[in-house]
Design a protein around this motif. Structure first.
Motif, mmCIF file in Angstrom:
data_model
loop_
_atom_site.group_PDB
_atom_site.id
_atom_site.type_symbol
_atom_site.label_atom_id
_atom_site.label_comp_id
_atom_site.label_asym_id
_atom_site.label_seq_id
_atom_site.Cartn_x
_atom_site.Cartn_y
_atom_site.Cartn_z
ATOM 1 N N VAL A 161 -12.913 -20.633 11.111
ATOM 2 C CA VAL A 161 -12.933 -19.948 12.407
ATOM 3 C C VAL A 161 -12.745 -20.951 13.537
ATOM 4 O O VAL A 161 -11.969 -20.723 14.473
ATOM 5 N N LEU A 162 -13.420 -22.110 13.469
ATOM 6 C CA LEU A 162 -13.254 -23.139 14.499
ATOM 7 C C LEU A 162 -11.834 -23.691 14.516
ATOM 8 O O LEU A 162 -11.273 -23.946 15.590
ATOM 9 N N LEU A 163 -11.228 -23.851 13.353
ATOM 10 C CA LEU A 163 -9.856 -24.322 13.281
ATOM 11 C C LEU A 163 -8.914 -23.360 13.989
ATOM 12 O O LEU A 163 -8.059 -23.773 14.777
ATOM 13 N N ILE A 164 -9.089 -22.084 13.753
ATOM 14 C CA ILE A 164 -8.242 -21.074 14.399
ATOM 15 C C ILE A 164 -8.452 -21.090 15.903
ATOM 16 O O ILE A 164 -7.490 -21.038 16.676
ATOM 17 N N ILE A 165 -9.694 -21.204 16.348
ATOM 18 C CA ILE A 165 -9.979 -21.235 17.788
ATOM 19 C C ILE A 165 -9.296 -22.437 18.439
ATOM 20 O O ILE A 165 -8.660 -22.313 19.486
ATOM 21 N N PHE A 166 -9.392 -23.619 17.827
ATOM 22 C CA PHE A 166 -8.772 -24.806 18.411
ATOM 23 C C PHE A 166 -7.252 -24.748 18.358
ATOM 24 O O PHE A 166 -6.569 -25.255 19.246
ATOM 25 N N VAL A 201 -5.492 -22.058 18.721
ATOM 26 C CA VAL A 201 -5.094 -21.151 19.796
ATOM 27 C C VAL A 201 -5.320 -21.805 21.162
ATOM 28 O O VAL A 201 -4.511 -21.657 22.076
ATOM 29 N N ALA A 202 -6.395 -22.563 21.308
ATOM 30 C CA ALA A 202 -6.757 -23.132 22.609
ATOM 31 C C ALA A 202 -5.966 -24.387 22.958
ATOM 32 O O ALA A 202 -5.795 -24.689 24.137
ATOM 33 N N ALA A 203 -5.466 -25.140 21.987
ATOM 34 C CA ALA A 203 -4.800 -26.412 22.256
ATOM 35 C C ALA A 203 -3.583 -26.280 23.178
ATOM 36 O O ALA A 203 -3.428 -27.085 24.095
ATOM 37 N N PRO A 204 -2.695 -25.312 22.990
ATOM 38 C CA PRO A 204 -1.555 -25.209 23.911
ATOM 39 C C PRO A 204 -1.965 -24.880 25.345
ATOM 40 O O PRO A 204 -1.224 -25.166 26.281
ATOM 41 N N LEU A 205 -3.133 -24.303 25.528
ATOM 42 C CA LEU A 205 -3.585 -23.953 26.868
ATOM 43 C C LEU A 205 -4.125 -25.143 27.632
ATOM 44 O O LEU A 205 -4.380 -25.051 28.834
#
Length: 152
Positions: free
Chosen positions: A41-46, A48-52
């Motif tokens: 779950v943390l991998l997916i969150i990061f 998604v958030a990295a390009p932002l």
């Protein structure tokens, strides 16, 4: 009238529900499934958030056929927008303060990678003034940022 009498309570030789030779003790193994679930779950969150987390100055970059650069560290970004404003990362600064601010934030000194982003409708002279000041100060790793040209 024959009656049969069993010799135990459960019909299994008088031993109840116990099985021979087995003891059920505490399980001493670690269950890693919840840990793996949290990590995914943390991998997916990061992801998604990295390009932002990229620099947020709106610039309409020109397109070229140049190949993307390999980068292992985050460079310092200097941007010139359509109105001619100069941004160091996301902060608007005057042209005279570009070099002193770079010297203050450059971790590796004059070897710091600096990307210069110029809006395609920005004044070419302003972009070149910024680049000339940075180069004259002694910074060697300068790069102009463009978008990769799309085949039409």
């Amino acid at each position: 009238m024959g009656m049969s009498v069993s010799s135990g309570g459960s019909g299994r030789g008088g031993r109840g529900h116990r099985r021979r030779g087995r003891h059920h003790g505490l399980m001493s193994e670690i269950n890693v499934t919840p840990f793996v679930d949290v990590m995914l779950v943390l991998l997916i969150i990061f992801m998604v958030a990295a390009p932002l987390l990229t620099v947020g100055v709106p610039i309409d970059l020109p397109e070229t056929q140049a190949k993307p650069m390999n980068s292992e560290t985050q460079p310092i970004t200097v941007s010139v927008n359509q109105a001619g404003e100069i941004h160091l990362q996301e902060t608007v600064i005057p042209l005279d303060e570009v070099v002193p601010k770079l010297e203050a934030i450059a971790k590796t000194g004059y070897e710091e990678r600096i990307f210069i982003r110029g809006d395609k409708s920005a004044d070419y002279g302003t972009v070149m003034k910024v680049m000339a000041r940075i180069s004259a100060a002694g910074y060697k790793n300068l790069g102009l940022v463009t978008l990769q040209e799309q085949d039409k």
